[in-house]
Design an enzyme around this catalytic site. Sequence first.
Site, short mmCIF file in Angstrom:
data_model
loop_
_atom_site.label_atom_id
_atom_site.label_comp_id
_atom_site.label_asym_id
_atom_site.label_seq_id
_atom_site.Cartn_x
_atom_site.Cartn_y
_atom_site.Cartn_z
N SER A 298 0.84 -1.20 0.00
CA SER A 298 0.00 0.00 0.00
C SER A 298 0.87 1.25 0.00
CB SER A 298 -0.97 -0.05 1.19
OG SER A 298 -1.97 0.91 1.07
N HIS B 164 -8.10 -5.12 -0.25
CA HIS B 164 -6.91 -4.41 0.18
C HIS B 164 -6.49 -4.95 1.55
CE1 HIS B 164 -4.20 -0.93 0.13
NE2 HIS B 164 -4.39 -0.88 1.44
N ASP C 129 -9.92 -4.22 -4.53
CA ASP C 129 -9.24 -3.10 -3.87
C ASP C 129 -9.47 -1.82 -4.66
OD1 ASP C 129 -7.44 -1.36 -2.67
OD2 ASP C 129 -5.69 -2.65 -2.98
#
Length: 331
Positions: A170, A295, A265
């Site tokens: 991320s 995610h 995601d």
Amino acid sequence: MLRPYPGMAPWLTTVVTLVDAAGRKPIQDLDLDGIAANRAAVYPRGRLAQRVLGAIDPSVTITTAVADGRGGTRIPLRLYRSGRSGPGAPVIFFYHGGGWVQGNVLNYDPLCADLAAGVGAFVVSVDYRLAPEHKAPAAAHDCIDATRWLLARAEQYAVDASRVAVSGDSAGGNLAAVVTKAFRDAGADGIRAQALIYPAVDCTLASPSIDEHASAPILTRAGIHAFLGHYLDGSGVDPRDPIVSPLFGDLRDLPPALIQTADLDPIRDDGLRYAAALASAGIPVRVTNFQGAPHGFASLAGAYRGGEAHRRELVGFLTAALSAARAGVGG
């Protein structure tokens, strides 16, 4: 109450519902005290938690250090060494996720220990400064500086500074990509691979998946805007500046990449677009889009049915890249 999401398996739906409801308000509803509490929260380590989050490999020794950064900044490091990562071991730098605002290095112990044991590498997890107290590009500068600091002490840490990889998930995937570009721009060639897990690489928020999965579990469109607001608002950094959006700028002469994305995601397309851009620049890239995954699935490796495949691919890619560097293969 379970919140089914199209394409997500029932067991994983249960897990992410519990994660979303674990007493933590959405980032857009938090003040500084709430953000601080989230940062300090450490995942449980009991048997059930291990089933969901993964266990810490017992063969790995965990220690700490502190790196020096620009302007007198002190950057904590969490270090992982397995029995296989003896003198002359390659180095993997890991940068944790959390939207540049949350997250901590302790919650990545299972993943970093897996990398140390599986690859036979010395793993360095960087505890960089977080927003909103520290706006962009503080996080990027800390990751660059900590990486340089440790590699300058390769003999002290008994590692091979010519066999280095970077990884992160991320926001940490963003930072890993930024570090590779900084090292290339400085003429340093020790970074041999970048392994980016659902990376956020475009702070202009142009990826179509942000709207497609606006109400996804774990990360929502509203959450993305809030994280980015904390990181960028008032920083004076343009969202297209490569120091925060590595998708932009020169992508030539970067190390080979593995990019893993989560199909459910909102920032899935960031990773897919970055993979396409790297390939267009002539960079070898492997991209895997994990179906049915939200995610954050890398931190839920035991709950997601593709978690083992994700970890196997990650370890295999890094092992091959760092072994090839030792053999003098490739750049």
